[in-house]
Design a protein around this motif. Structure first.
Motif, PDB file in Angstrom:
ATOM      1  N   ALA A 164      -0.849 -30.503 -23.697  1.00 51.78           N
ATOM      2  CA  ALA A 164      -1.935 -30.425 -22.717  1.00 51.78           C
ATOM      3  C   ALA A 164      -2.991 -31.495 -22.992  1.00 51.78           C
ATOM      4  O   ALA A 164      -3.313 -31.800 -24.146  1.00 51.78           O
ATOM      5  CB  ALA A 164      -2.566 -29.035 -22.764  1.00 51.78           C
ATOM      6  N   LEU A 165      -3.528 -32.077 -21.919  1.00 50.10           N
ATOM      7  CA  LEU A 165      -4.588 -33.071 -22.055  1.00 50.10           C
ATOM      8  C   LEU A 165      -5.925 -32.413 -22.354  1.00 50.10           C
ATOM      9  O   LEU A 165      -6.815 -33.042 -22.941  1.00 50.10           O
ATOM     10  CB  LEU A 165      -4.686 -33.908 -20.776  1.00 50.10           C
ATOM     11  CG  LEU A 165      -3.432 -34.730 -20.425  1.00 50.10           C
ATOM     12  CD1 LEU A 165      -3.639 -35.465 -19.097  1.00 50.10           C
ATOM     13  CD2 LEU A 165      -3.100 -35.716 -21.537  1.00 50.10           C
ATOM     14  N   ASP A 166      -6.071 -31.149 -21.945  1.00 52.19           N
ATOM     15  CA  ASP A 166      -7.298 -30.402 -22.222  1.00 52.19           C
ATOM     16  C   ASP A 166      -7.209 -29.768 -23.612  1.00 52.19           C
ATOM     17  O   ASP A 166      -6.129 -29.391 -24.080  1.00 52.19           O
ATOM     18  CB  ASP A 166      -7.511 -29.300 -21.186  1.00 52.19           C
ATOM     19  CG  ASP A 166      -7.774 -29.852 -19.792  1.00 52.19           C
ATOM     20  OD1 ASP A 166      -8.397 -30.932 -19.701  1.00 52.19           O
ATOM     21  OD2 ASP A 166      -7.334 -29.222 -18.812  1.00 52.19           O
ATOM     22  N   GLY A 167      -8.373 -29.632 -24.262  1.00 54.19           N
ATOM     23  CA  GLY A 167      -8.401 -28.980 -25.562  1.00 54.19           C
ATOM     24  C   GLY A 167      -8.197 -27.479 -25.439  1.00 54.19           C
ATOM     25  O   GLY A 167      -8.749 -26.838 -24.547  1.00 54.19           O
ATOM     26  N   ILE A 168      -7.379 -26.914 -26.304  1.00 54.95           N
ATOM     27  CA  ILE A 168      -7.119 -25.474 -26.302  1.00 54.95           C
ATOM     28  C   ILE A 168      -7.377 -24.936 -27.705  1.00 54.95           C
ATOM     29  O   ILE A 168      -6.831 -25.445 -28.684  1.00 54.95           O
ATOM     30  CB  ILE A 168      -5.661 -25.157 -25.894  1.00 54.95           C
ATOM     31  CG1 ILE A 168      -5.360 -25.726 -24.506  1.00 54.95           C
ATOM     32  CG2 ILE A 168      -5.417 -23.643 -25.916  1.00 54.95           C
ATOM     33  CD1 ILE A 168      -3.894 -25.581 -24.106  1.00 54.95           C
TER      34      ILE A 168
END
Length: 241
Positions: A164-168
């Motif tokens: 994922a490009l978003d932080g999780i």
């Protein structure tokens, strides 16, 4: 006075007690045998007795139901007849370990006469009854399907999480961070191992701490929440997420 011997037979209390004990033991064995027969014939799991060459001596109806075959046909087969090719090596290992360990259990794929495929859990007890081995066969097809689905879901989640490009971030009930994807580590400029030493609120300051507590309460009550918080990175840089 003349004394005459009589032929009257005499009994001791010891002999009487011994006979009673024998009768009690006999009745107990009959009762145990009846119970075992009931368990064998009415078990929902397949059960067989086989000799050391794998020849089937006794088979219950549940075993016929699992393999979808009649009693007459299955009696002519050997234990392991329906094991699919990819399970034969495991079955052979079970046979090798049985005498040494006395008990073995494994999950095996099976291929039925009608072409259907199933998964069974086979457990074998060495010489459980006289010289015969007791096998218990449990149909675990549904369990295996669920397991495969869970593993597939896990693989999909892992792929999404890692790429994922978003932080999780994943944290526990005490808000300690237990996992973070590469994107999150990049945003926070912290390695994964170091990230796991922090509490989520370690990255909040001022009013954002109050908002974070409010978010957590809503999350616990409703199971999900959407909102923005400003995170303060270790170097003082601010990021809104």
């Amino acid at each position: 006075m003349e004394y005459k011997k009589t032929n009257q037979q005499t009994f001791s209390m010891l002999e009487v007690g011994s006979e009673l004990e024998k009768n009690d033991l006999h009745l107990e064995l009959i009762e145990k045998s009846r119970k075992l027969d009931h368990i064998f014939n009415h078990s929902r799991d397949g059960m067989t007795l086989s000799d050391q060459e794998g020849n089937l001596i006794e088979i219950n109806q549940a075993c016929c139901d699992i393999f979808e075959i009649d009693m007459e046909s299955i009696q002519s087969m050997k234990l392991g007849h329906h094991v699919a090719p990819q399970g034969l090596e495991t079955l052979e290992e079970m046979r090798k370990n049985l005498i040494e360990k006395g008990y073995v259990v494994e999950k095996l794929p099976v291929l039925l006469e009608n072409g259907n495929r199933k998964a069974v859990e086979l457990s074998i007890t060495y010489k459980a009854y006289r010289d015969y081995n007791l096998s218990i066969i449990r149909d675990v097809t549904e369990e295996q399907v669920l397991f495969d689905q869970l593993m597939e879901s896990k693989d999909k989640f892992t792929n999404i999480f890692e790429n994922a490009l978003d932080g999780i971030l994943i944290w526990d009930k005490d808000r300690m961070i237990v996992d973070a994807n590469p994107a999150a580590c990049q945003i926070f400029k912290v390695s994964l191992n170091e990230m796991k030493t922090y509490n989520l609120f370690d990255f909040l300051e001022g009013v954002d701490i109050k908002m974070g507590k409010s978010f957590q309460k809503t999350l616990e009550e409703q199971g999900e929440i959407r909102g923005d918080l400003q995170f303060t990175m270790l170097g003082g840089r601010k990021e809104t997420a």
